[in-house]
Design an enzyme around this catalytic site. Sequence first.
Site, PDB file in Angstrom:
ATOM      1  N   GLU A   1       0.854  -1.190   0.000  1.00 33.09           N
ATOM      2  CA  GLU A   1       0.000   0.000   0.000  1.00 33.09           C
ATOM      3  C   GLU A   1       0.894   1.246   0.000  1.00 33.09           C
ATOM      4  O   GLU A   1       1.594   1.505   0.978  1.00 33.09           O
ATOM      5  CB  GLU A   1      -0.905  -0.002   1.236  1.00 33.09           C
ATOM      6  CG  GLU A   1      -1.738   1.260   1.400  1.00 33.09           C
ATOM      7  CD  GLU A   1      -2.454   1.313   2.739  1.00 33.09           C
ATOM      8  OE1 GLU A   1      -2.628   2.430   3.258  1.00 33.09           O
ATOM      9  OE2 GLU A   1      -2.833   0.252   3.264  1.00 33.09           O
TER      10      GLU A   1
ATOM     11  N   LYS B   1     -11.145  -1.151   7.457  1.00 30.79           N
ATOM     12  CA  LYS B   1      -9.830  -0.960   8.049  1.00 30.79           C
ATOM     13  C   LYS B   1     -10.033  -0.480   9.487  1.00 30.79           C
ATOM     14  O   LYS B   1     -10.468   0.651   9.719  1.00 30.79           O
ATOM     15  CB  LYS B   1      -9.040   0.086   7.253  1.00 30.79           C
ATOM     16  CG  LYS B   1      -7.725   0.506   7.892  1.00 30.79           C
ATOM     17  CD  LYS B   1      -7.061   1.617   7.093  1.00 30.79           C
ATOM     18  CE  LYS B   1      -5.818   2.139   7.780  1.00 30.79           C
ATOM     19  NZ  LYS B   1      -5.146   3.208   7.008  1.00 30.79           N
TER      20      LYS B   1
END
Length: 212
Positions: free
Chosen positions: A37, A126
């Site tokens: 990421e 998340k």
Amino acid sequence: MAALETAAVIAVVRAPDRDSALHGVAALVAGGVTGIEITYSTPDAPGVIAELDRRYGDEICLGAGTVRSGEEARRAAAAGARFLVAPGTTPTVVAAMRDTGCTVMSGALTPSEVMLAVELGVDVLKVFPASLGGPGYLRSLRAPFPDVPFMPTGGVNPENLHEWFAAGAVAVGAGSELCSAADLRRGDFGAVETNARRFIAARAALTSGRSA
């Protein structure tokens, strides 16, 4: 989603510059971490994503993080991101992320935030910052939301990795414990690779049925 779950460990890369981001990812991949990421706090994040896509293609699960606007979502997707991660959940940003066709993750901590994210069609929640509640909090969240995929980020390390997965995580996000900005800044890519190997060894021990 399948690629995300296979990667299991997502490295949150906050690099001080383009070159250190690219070298850092090379070290992560060498250490076995394929979930990458690239956050928008990294200079020229879309350019970094495009170069990583060119170098690795489907060998890695590549995404963009700290996505805070529709424009950032569109630029990351155009560069080659397969997933997009926002630190929080807002209808406007989630809608823009969904429009790209990428897997959408947004930050949530409270039950109300989880419900909003689910209502908006987020693919993965998340849990951030997960260090506030630890694995026990994730386990508590999953009680009313057993069908929601959760990815805790913050406070994840090789020593407690097994606790997060036991609590129900589909994947985990790891930043400073895996690929710290300090290591990237001083060019200590050996440390990054070593950290990656530790995370992957802990995950392998878990999947083989041994304690981490």
